[in-house]
Write an enzyme that holds these catalytic residues in place. Structure first.
Site, PDB file in Angstrom:
ATOM      1  N   TYR A 145      24.155  15.032  12.419  1.00  0.00           N
ATOM      2  CA  TYR A 145      23.680  16.417  12.425  1.00  0.00           C
ATOM      3  C   TYR A 145      22.198  16.427  12.757  1.00  0.00           C
ATOM      4  O   TYR A 145      21.422  15.644  12.207  1.00  0.00           O
ATOM      5  CB  TYR A 145      23.901  17.051  11.039  1.00  0.00           C
ATOM      6  CG  TYR A 145      23.407  18.476  10.926  1.00  0.00           C
ATOM      7  CD1 TYR A 145      23.997  19.502  11.655  1.00  0.00           C
ATOM      8  CD2 TYR A 145      22.358  18.796  10.064  1.00  0.00           C
ATOM      9  CE1 TYR A 145      23.553  20.811  11.536  1.00  0.00           C
ATOM     10  CE2 TYR A 145      21.908  20.109   9.943  1.00  0.00           C
ATOM     11  CZ  TYR A 145      22.512  21.119  10.684  1.00  0.00           C
ATOM     12  OH  TYR A 145      22.066  22.407  10.561  1.00  0.00           O
ATOM     13  N   ASP A 240      16.334  10.589  14.663  1.00  0.00           N
ATOM     14  CA  ASP A 240      16.252  11.737  13.767  1.00  0.00           C
ATOM     15  C   ASP A 240      16.214  11.191  12.340  1.00  0.00           C
ATOM     16  O   ASP A 240      17.252  10.868  11.756  1.00  0.00           O
ATOM     17  CB  ASP A 240      17.444  12.677  13.986  1.00  0.00           C
ATOM     18  CG  ASP A 240      17.353  13.915  13.096  1.00  0.00           C
ATOM     19  OD1 ASP A 240      16.489  13.940  12.194  1.00  0.00           O
ATOM     20  OD2 ASP A 240      18.152  14.843  13.307  1.00  0.00           O
ATOM     21  N   LYS A 268      12.504  17.260   5.366  1.00  0.00           N
ATOM     22  CA  LYS A 268      12.891  16.976   3.973  1.00  0.00           C
ATOM     23  C   LYS A 268      11.733  16.358   3.168  1.00  0.00           C
ATOM     24  O   LYS A 268      10.815  17.077   2.805  1.00  0.00           O
ATOM     25  CB  LYS A 268      14.183  16.164   3.951  1.00  0.00           C
ATOM     26  CG  LYS A 268      15.313  16.991   4.615  1.00  0.00           C
ATOM     27  CD  LYS A 268      16.723  16.491   4.437  1.00  0.00           C
ATOM     28  CE  LYS A 268      17.704  17.565   4.904  1.00  0.00           C
ATOM     29  NZ  LYS A 268      18.489  17.257   6.061  1.00  0.00           N
TER      30      LYS A 268
HETATM   31  C1  PLP Z   1      18.772  18.188   7.280  1.00  0.00           C
HETATM   32  C2  PLP Z   1      18.767  17.582   8.637  1.00  0.00           C
HETATM   33  C3  PLP Z   1      18.351  18.289   9.781  1.00  0.00           C
HETATM   34  C4  PLP Z   1      18.046  19.755   9.735  1.00  0.00           C
HETATM   35  O1  PLP Z   1      16.940  20.032   8.956  1.00  0.00           O
HETATM   36  P1  PLP Z   1      16.742  21.553   8.426  1.00  0.00           P
HETATM   37  O2  PLP Z   1      15.422  21.501   7.737  1.00  0.00           O
HETATM   38  O3  PLP Z   1      17.906  21.826   7.539  1.00  0.00           O
HETATM   39  O4  PLP Z   1      16.730  22.421   9.626  1.00  0.00           O
HETATM   40  C5  PLP Z   1      18.250  17.609  10.965  1.00  0.00           C
HETATM   41  N1  PLP Z   1      18.557  16.314  11.057  1.00  0.00           N
HETATM   42  C6  PLP Z   1      18.968  15.599   9.999  1.00  0.00           C
HETATM   43  C7  PLP Z   1      19.272  14.151  10.155  1.00  0.00           C
HETATM   44  C8  PLP Z   1      19.098  16.209   8.751  1.00  0.00           C
HETATM   45  O5  PLP Z   1      19.561  15.500   7.713  1.00  0.00           O
END
Ligand code: PLP
Length: 428
Positions: A145, A240, A268
């Site tokens: 994601y 990511d 995060k």
């Molecule tokens: C949580 C997450 C996102 C999205 O971040 P948001 O702050 O919810 O938009 C993107 N990439 C990864 C790997 C994530 O865990």
């Protein structure tokens, strides 16, 4: 089951104004059935619902709270910062301070830019990769994601390694067609794709430790193959690390596995519980961004002083306490203890942990990709989830999410959690 009449009333009220009663779908408990608890407050390892029930919290705002809820140093820094104003729309020293802290942990991020979410970070990194390479195609992996931008909400079309199709209503087919989706950990699949369309690929984007299909660490050689194939084809490699960053190691998966990407996204933990994302990488690529270059990207609240303050204070405490490394052993004990409890009760299970992240799949292993993860017994997970909640332990309300530890989760919390898990497995 614990009675939660106030939560139930708040949920009914929210449903009238907010679709599904929530502002992010997984919070609605659709993955486990039932209705969500509404939160009154959090402190340390605990979260309290509106009815006064306390839970040991392993969701931790889906990862950011590595110091636990309401860490006194973070709260105090925010109090002080709020008194100086909440937003200026002009640069502050705080942004450079946080950028330097991030670059020190992630040497591959020679320059970086702050945004307000992981979604924005990934979306902007993709645009930058396309602008830099002059190519359109992006490769991603099923089950990873990267936020909800159009070109990233894409699943594989029929047939392997064909053009992607939208994974949400409202995503234009034209957008999805530029995204190719492969299987996670499938090194041969990556090599095959690059052998015939490598020179069309702008970037490969990957969660170097996948945490959005449950927890699936990379198999030996997978990340190295991504580095080799993108390098050879003139494509960019984007890690990511919105979730894995500051969670699987201080320097993220790139430090843990020794693979250096061209671009990295963070989120995060770097915001310490306030809305922050970041993307960064090679200087020659980052200098293509406006105002230096032709790739446009902007944000009214980007680099917000409160958000920067929470991030800076969180990273400073982490450095002093040697986090996340100091939590790795405790995370392993918890993950292995839960797996052992499941197996002792004859429940088919597969466990994974990496750094401060852990996951228990309700199926025989191994789990190396999304297809494997999807083979889990989600009904059994739902029963486990609700029974644990009834015993004061809040796990993620979905089989396809991970659990997180914080510095406030001490041995006593882990022991209490394992004790609850043993009782729950014995009664399922
Ligand atoms: C949580 C997450 C996102 C999205 O971040 P948001 O702050 O919810 O938009 C993107 N990439 C990864 C790997 C994530 O865990």
């Amino acid at each position: 089951m614990t009675a939660r009449p106030k939560s139930e009333a708040l949920y009914q009220a929210a449903l009238k104004r907010i679709p599904g009663g929530v502002n992010s779908p997984v919070r609605a408990f659709r993955g486990v059935g039932g209705t969500p608890f509404f939160v009154d407050r959090g402190k340390g390892s605990r979260i309290w619902d509106a009815d006064g029930n306390a839970y040991i919290d392993y969701v931790l705002s889906w990862g950011p709270l590595i110091l636990g809820h309401a860490h006194p140093r973070v709260v105090e820094a925010l109090r002080e910062a709020a008194g100086r104003g909440t937003s200026y729309g002009a640069p502050t020293e705080l942004e450079t301070t946080l950028a330097e802290l991030a670059a020190e942990a992630y040497p591959s991020m020679e320059m970086l830019r702050f945004v307000n979410s992981g979604t924005e970070a990934a979306m902007s990194a993709i645009r930058l990769a396309r602008g830099f390479t002059g190519r359109d195609a992006v490769v991603k992996f099923e089950g990873c994601y990267h936020g909800h931008a159009d070109g990233l909400l894409v699943k594989a079309g029929s047939g392997s390694a064909t053009l992607g199709v939208p994974d949400s209503a409202g995503v234009p087919g034209d957008c999805a067609r530029n995204t190719v989706t492969l299987h996670y950990n499938d090194t041969a699949g990556v090599e095959d794709l690059f052998s015939w369309m490598g020179e069309k690929v702008a970037a490969v984007i990957v969660e170097p430790v996948a945490g959005n299909m449950g927890l699936v660490p990379p198999r030996p050689g997978f990340l190295e193959a991504l580095r080799r194939e993108t390098g050879r084809a003139g494509a960019l490699l984007i890690f990511d690390e919105v979730m894995s960053g500051f969670r699987v190691a201080w320097g993220g998966a790139q430090a843990r596995y020794g693979v250096r990407p061209d671009l990295t996204t963070l989120g995060k933990v770097i915001g310490g519980g306030l809305p922050v994302g970041a993307f960064g990488g090679r200087r020659d690529i980052m200098e293509r961004l406006a105002p230096l270059g032709p790739v446009y990207q902007a944000g009214t609240l980007s680099g917000n002083p409160l958000a920067m303050t929470a991030g800076i204070e969180t990273l400073r405490v982490m450095k002093e306490e040697n986090l996340p490394e100091a939590l790795e052993g405790r995370t392993a004990r918890l993950a292995e203890g839960m797996l052992g409890a499941a197996r002792a009760a004859g429940v088919p299970a597969w466990g994974a942990h990496c750094g401060t992240m852990f996951c228990l799949f309700f199926r025989e292993g191994p789990v190396y990709n999304f297809a494997d993860a999807k083979g889990s017994d989600t009904k059994a997970y739902g029963r486990f989830f609700h029974a644990m909640l009834g015993r004061g332990v809040a796990l993620a309300p979905s089989q396809f999410e991970v659990g997180f530890l914080s510095w406030a989760h001490q041995d006593a919390e882990v022991e209490a959690t394992l004790d609850a898990a043993r009782k729950v497995f014995a009664s399922l």
